[in-house]
Write a protein that holds these residues in place. Structure first.
Motif, PDB file in Angstrom:
ATOM      1  N   GLY A  11       0.857  -1.196   0.000  1.00  0.00           N
ATOM      2  CA  GLY A  11       0.000   0.000   0.000  1.00  0.00           C
ATOM      3  C   GLY A  11       0.886   1.236   0.000  1.00  0.00           C
ATOM      4  N   MET A  12       0.440   2.257   0.676  1.00  0.00           N
ATOM      5  CA  MET A  12       1.140   3.539   0.639  1.00  0.00           C
ATOM      6  C   MET A  12       2.599   3.430   1.114  1.00  0.00           C
ATOM      7  SD  MET A  12       2.167   6.378   2.332  1.00  0.00           S
ATOM      8  CE  MET A  12       1.460   6.194   3.956  1.00  0.00           C
ATOM      9  N   ILE A  13       2.781   2.917   2.331  1.00  0.00           N
ATOM     10  CA  ILE A  13       4.135   2.942   2.885  1.00  0.00           C
ATOM     11  C   ILE A  13       5.006   1.825   2.292  1.00  0.00           C
ATOM     12  CG2 ILE A  13       3.825   1.531   4.987  1.00  0.00           C
ATOM     13  CD1 ILE A  13       5.447   4.880   5.293  1.00  0.00           C
ATOM     14  N   ASP A  35       1.049  -8.885  -1.273  1.00  0.00           N
ATOM     15  CA  ASP A  35      -0.020  -8.037  -0.723  1.00  0.00           C
ATOM     16  C   ASP A  35      -1.303  -8.844  -0.752  1.00  0.00           C
ATOM     17  OD1 ASP A  35      -0.456  -4.799  -0.231  1.00  0.00           O
ATOM     18  OD2 ASP A  35      -2.284  -5.832  -0.867  1.00  0.00           O
ATOM     19  N   TYR A  36      -2.201  -8.528   0.172  1.00  0.00           N
ATOM     20  CA  TYR A  36      -3.534  -9.115   0.206  1.00  0.00           C
ATOM     21  C   TYR A  36      -4.169  -8.958  -1.171  1.00  0.00           C
ATOM     22  CZ  TYR A  36      -7.938 -10.254   2.514  1.00  0.00           C
ATOM     23  OH  TYR A  36      -9.104 -10.845   2.909  1.00  0.00           O
ATOM     24  N   THR A  75      -1.411  -3.966   6.758  1.00  0.00           N
ATOM     25  CA  THR A  75      -2.305  -3.419   7.775  1.00  0.00           C
ATOM     26  C   THR A  75      -1.855  -3.867   9.167  1.00  0.00           C
ATOM     27  OG1 THR A  75      -3.977  -3.766   6.094  1.00  0.00           O
ATOM     28  CG2 THR A  75      -4.775  -3.243   8.287  1.00  0.00           C
ATOM     29  N   HIS A  79       0.536  -7.563  11.437  1.00  0.00           N
ATOM     30  CA  HIS A  79       1.985  -7.477  11.697  1.00  0.00           C
ATOM     31  C   HIS A  79       2.503  -8.632  12.550  1.00  0.00           C
ATOM     32  CE1 HIS A  79       2.157  -2.830  10.872  1.00  0.00           C
ATOM     33  NE2 HIS A  79       1.687  -3.522   9.863  1.00  0.00           N
ATOM     34  N   TYR A  82       3.268 -11.984  10.859  1.00  0.00           N
ATOM     35  CA  TYR A  82       4.394 -11.943   9.906  1.00  0.00           C
ATOM     36  C   TYR A  82       5.727 -11.784  10.631  1.00  0.00           C
ATOM     37  CZ  TYR A  82       1.008 -11.454   6.093  1.00  0.00           C
ATOM     38  OH  TYR A  82      -0.013 -11.672   5.197  1.00  0.00           O
ATOM     39  N   GLU A  96       6.674  -2.011  10.249  1.00  0.00           N
ATOM     40  CA  GLU A  96       6.072  -0.690  10.438  1.00  0.00           C
ATOM     41  C   GLU A  96       5.293  -0.678  11.743  1.00  0.00           C
ATOM     42  OE1 GLU A  96       6.080   2.210   9.821  1.00  0.00           O
ATOM     43  OE2 GLU A  96       7.280   2.337   8.031  1.00  0.00           O
ATOM     44  N   LYS A  97       5.142   0.495  12.327  1.00  0.00           N
ATOM     45  CA  LYS A  97       4.336   0.569  13.549  1.00  0.00           C
ATOM     46  C   LYS A  97       2.875   0.312  13.197  1.00  0.00           C
ATOM     47  CE  LYS A  97       2.243   4.570  12.686  1.00  0.00           C
ATOM     48  NZ  LYS A  97       0.779   4.658  12.553  1.00  0.00           N
ATOM     49  N   TYR A 279      12.845   8.513   7.141  1.00  0.00           N
ATOM     50  CA  TYR A 279      12.535   7.180   6.601  1.00  0.00           C
ATOM     51  C   TYR A 279      13.748   6.622   5.859  1.00  0.00           C
ATOM     52  CZ  TYR A 279       7.527   8.092   7.427  1.00  0.00           C
ATOM     53  OH  TYR A 279       6.307   8.371   7.991  1.00  0.00           O
TER      54      TYR A 279
HETATM   55  P1  NAP Z   1      -2.308   0.891   3.220  1.00  0.00           P
HETATM   56  O1  NAP Z   1      -2.038   1.880   2.158  1.00  0.00           O
HETATM   57  O2  NAP Z   1      -3.732   0.504   3.535  1.00  0.00           O
HETATM   58  O3  NAP Z   1      -1.475  -0.423   2.847  1.00  0.00           O
HETATM   59  C1  NAP Z   1      -1.576  -1.629   3.549  1.00  0.00           C
HETATM   60  C2  NAP Z   1      -1.542  -2.727   2.508  1.00  0.00           C
HETATM   61  O4  NAP Z   1      -1.487  -3.989   3.182  1.00  0.00           O
HETATM   62  C3  NAP Z   1      -2.786  -2.741   1.618  1.00  0.00           C
HETATM   63  O5  NAP Z   1      -2.402  -2.889   0.279  1.00  0.00           O
HETATM   64  C4  NAP Z   1      -3.541  -3.963   2.143  1.00  0.00           C
HETATM   65  O6  NAP Z   1      -4.324  -4.572   1.128  1.00  0.00           O
HETATM   66  C5  NAP Z   1      -2.380  -4.848   2.517  1.00  0.00           C
HETATM   67  N1  NAP Z   1      -2.763  -5.954   3.377  1.00  0.00           N
HETATM   68  C6  NAP Z   1      -3.823  -6.060   4.234  1.00  0.00           C
HETATM   69  N2  NAP Z   1      -3.801  -7.277   4.846  1.00  0.00           N
HETATM   70  C7  NAP Z   1      -2.718  -7.939   4.360  1.00  0.00           C
HETATM   71  C8  NAP Z   1      -2.165  -9.215   4.589  1.00  0.00           C
HETATM   72  N3  NAP Z   1      -2.713 -10.081   5.464  1.00  0.00           N
HETATM   73  N4  NAP Z   1      -1.052  -9.566   3.909  1.00  0.00           N
HETATM   74  C9  NAP Z   1      -0.472  -8.715   3.048  1.00  0.00           C
HETATM   75  N5  NAP Z   1      -0.957  -7.482   2.780  1.00  0.00           N
HETATM   76  C10 NAP Z   1      -2.060  -7.097   3.425  1.00  0.00           C
HETATM   77  O7  NAP Z   1      -1.682   1.334   4.614  1.00  0.00           O
HETATM   78  P2  NAP Z   1      -0.332   2.162   4.870  1.00  0.00           P
HETATM   79  O8  NAP Z   1      -0.676   3.579   5.080  1.00  0.00           O
HETATM   80  O9  NAP Z   1       0.687   1.797   3.853  1.00  0.00           O
HETATM   81  O10 NAP Z   1       0.072   1.586   6.299  1.00  0.00           O
HETATM   82  C11 NAP Z   1       0.621   0.287   6.462  1.00  0.00           C
HETATM   83  C12 NAP Z   1       1.255   0.191   7.851  1.00  0.00           C
HETATM   84  O11 NAP Z   1       2.297   1.144   7.929  1.00  0.00           O
HETATM   85  C13 NAP Z   1       0.282   0.519   8.990  1.00  0.00           C
HETATM   86  O12 NAP Z   1       0.566  -0.320  10.087  1.00  0.00           O
HETATM   87  C14 NAP Z   1       0.601   1.945   9.324  1.00  0.00           C
HETATM   88  O13 NAP Z   1       0.347   2.263  10.692  1.00  0.00           O
HETATM   89  C15 NAP Z   1       2.088   1.997   9.037  1.00  0.00           C
HETATM   90  N6  NAP Z   1       2.534   3.355   8.675  1.00  0.00           N
HETATM   91  C16 NAP Z   1       3.548   3.911   9.387  1.00  0.00           C
HETATM   92  C17 NAP Z   1       3.961   5.193   9.111  1.00  0.00           C
HETATM   93  C18 NAP Z   1       5.060   5.828   9.903  1.00  0.00           C
HETATM   94  O14 NAP Z   1       5.080   7.041   9.991  1.00  0.00           O
HETATM   95  N7  NAP Z   1       5.987   5.087  10.438  1.00  0.00           N
HETATM   96  C19 NAP Z   1       3.354   5.915   8.083  1.00  0.00           C
HETATM   97  C20 NAP Z   1       2.348   5.299   7.357  1.00  0.00           C
HETATM   98  C21 NAP Z   1       1.940   4.025   7.653  1.00  0.00           C
HETATM   99  P3  NAP Z   1      -5.895  -4.176   1.017  1.00  0.00           P
HETATM  100  O15 NAP Z   1      -5.922  -2.703   0.760  1.00  0.00           O
HETATM  101  O16 NAP Z   1      -6.373  -5.008  -0.110  1.00  0.00           O
HETATM  102  O17 NAP Z   1      -6.500  -4.538   2.353  1.00  0.00           O
END
Ligand code: NAP
Length: 336
Positions: A11-13, A35-36, A75, A79, A82, A96-97, A279
């Motif tokens: 996803g985003m990060i 990814d899911y 998500t 975590h 994994y 990631e947190k 980062y």
């Molecule tokens: P996101 O854009 O929703 O990306 C998460 C991805 O994981 C999505 O593509 C999701 O697929 C996928 N996913 C869900 N369940 C899964 C599984 N069982 N196996 C593999 N992939 C799976 O979220 P994000 O913003 O990147 O955030 C991801 C994590 O990083 C979160 O824990 C967030 O707190 C952390 N984060 C940390 C920071 C920081 O500042 N350190 C910043 C941003 C994010 P679907 O969309 O199909 O469900």
């Protein structure tokens, strides 16, 4: 040595970290993605890592013989499983947190890593790698005398409709919880939350702003204002008051303008831009340690303490002003 990395969650990060490894940092290559949504993984493969293999599951990616180290960017609720699988495979793992969505989940990881006997896990608390916080820590450690108080603020211009009161702790203040503990080299002993008048920009399921009051084992008092509908920008403030002086987190670099009869500085609005350099540094640290088969930086223990503290803060939110004690279990020798 080139560390061959598998990224779970694109996803985003996950996409952004993949870009970082492929285009910014030396010493590593993304060789696997999962990814899911397999289409999301394929899109990142096409855009950033054409030689990487796309796996249907994170478990298959962790088990792949050509994956030396793992990034868990899926998500939060996924975590724990994994990270435990990466530890079982003996592979360094950047998570990631949050490390886990419950304190018990984080403890399971601490127990597994302690049983393994060497560090394999780094948690994505990137503020410890921010140049401003590092400068602040240097000054706090050596120049202002014993720290007595910290005044901090975490302000966002706005948040999505689904953002509700506990998320102010789990998603927002989690970064202060970790970085202030690191900054003071201290642990928390209690938490209290007080709510000022609610902003009209908020909604019925979000009490915004709020003030979290933390007390540390050494007696430092910390107040953190969380205000996620402040409208004007993304603004992170931190002031440490010591016996001999005080120190402020530097403002992000910005051009001061004299314009239209006003003295102006731009304020950032996007959180991603605020800590973008940190980062890079955190992942470079992960790659360097992974090349040695280990991990450094924020540990599973730090992730566990953050989870215990978050839970206490949420209890404090719900208990309308009560002071909630924070008790930590004994720290395993691995984390000393
Ligand atoms: P996101 O854009 O929703 O990306 C998460 C991805 O994981 C999505 O593509 C999701 O697929 C996928 N996913 C869900 N369940 C899964 C599984 N069982 N196996 C593999 N992939 C799976 O979220 P994000 O913003 O990147 O955030 C991801 C994590 O990083 C979160 O824990 C967030 O707190 C952390 N984060 C940390 C920071 C920081 O500042 N350190 C910043 C941003 C994010 P679907 O969309 O199909 O469900």
């Amino acid at each position: 040595m080139t560390v061959r990395i598998g990224v779970i969650g694109t996803g985003m990060i996950g996409r952004d970290h993949t870009r970082r490894i492929q285009q910014v940092l030396a010493g590593a290559q993304v060789v696997a993605l999962s990814d899911y949504s397999i289409d999301a993984a394929r899109a990142v493969q096409a855009d950033l890592a054409p030689d990487a293999t796309v796996y249907e599951t994170g478990e298959a990616l962790i088990g792949a013989a050509d994956v030396d180290a793992v990034l868990v960017c899926s998500t939060g609720s996924t975590h724990e499983a994994y990270v435990l699988a990466a530890i079982a495979a003996g592979k360094p793992c950047f998570c990631e947190k949050p490390l886990a969505t419950t304190a018990q989940g984080a403890k399971n990881i601490v127990d597994a890593e302690a049983a393994h006997g060497t560090r394999l896990v780094q948690v994505g608390f990137m503020r410890r790698y921010d140049a401003g916080y590092r400068m602040l820590k240097q000054v706090v450690d050596s120049q202002i005398g014993t720290p007595l108080m910290v005044h901090a603020a975490h302000r966002n211009p706005a948040v999505p409709e689904q953002y509700v009161t506990p998320m102010a702790i789990h998603d927002t203040m989690i970064h202060e919880i970790d970085v202030l503990r690191w900054l003071l080299d201290d642990d928390y002993v209690s938490a209290q939350v007080v709510f000022p008048r609610v902003s009209s920009k908020s909604h019925s399921k979000l009490r915004d702003p709020q003030i979290v009051l933390l007390e540390t084992a050494k007696g430092v008092r910390i107040d953190v204002e969380i205000f996620v509908n402040c409208t004007y920008g993304y603004d992170i403030q931190c002031q440490v008051v010591g016996e001999e002086g005080l120190a402020n987190l530097p403002e992000p670099m910005a051009i001061t303008k004299r314009l239209g009869a006003e003295l102006r500085n731009d304020i950032m609005t996007d959180w991603k831009a605020r800590f973008v350099d940190s980062y890079d540094v955190e992942l470079a640290d992960f790659i360097a340690a992974a090349a040695r088969g280990t991990a450094s930086g924020p540990s599973a223990w730090d992730g566990y303490v953050a989870a215990i503290t978050s839970d206490a803060c949420v209890t404090a939110q719900e208990s309308e002003g009560q002071i909630i004690p924070i008790t930590l279990p004994a720290r395993p020798a691995l984390y000393n």
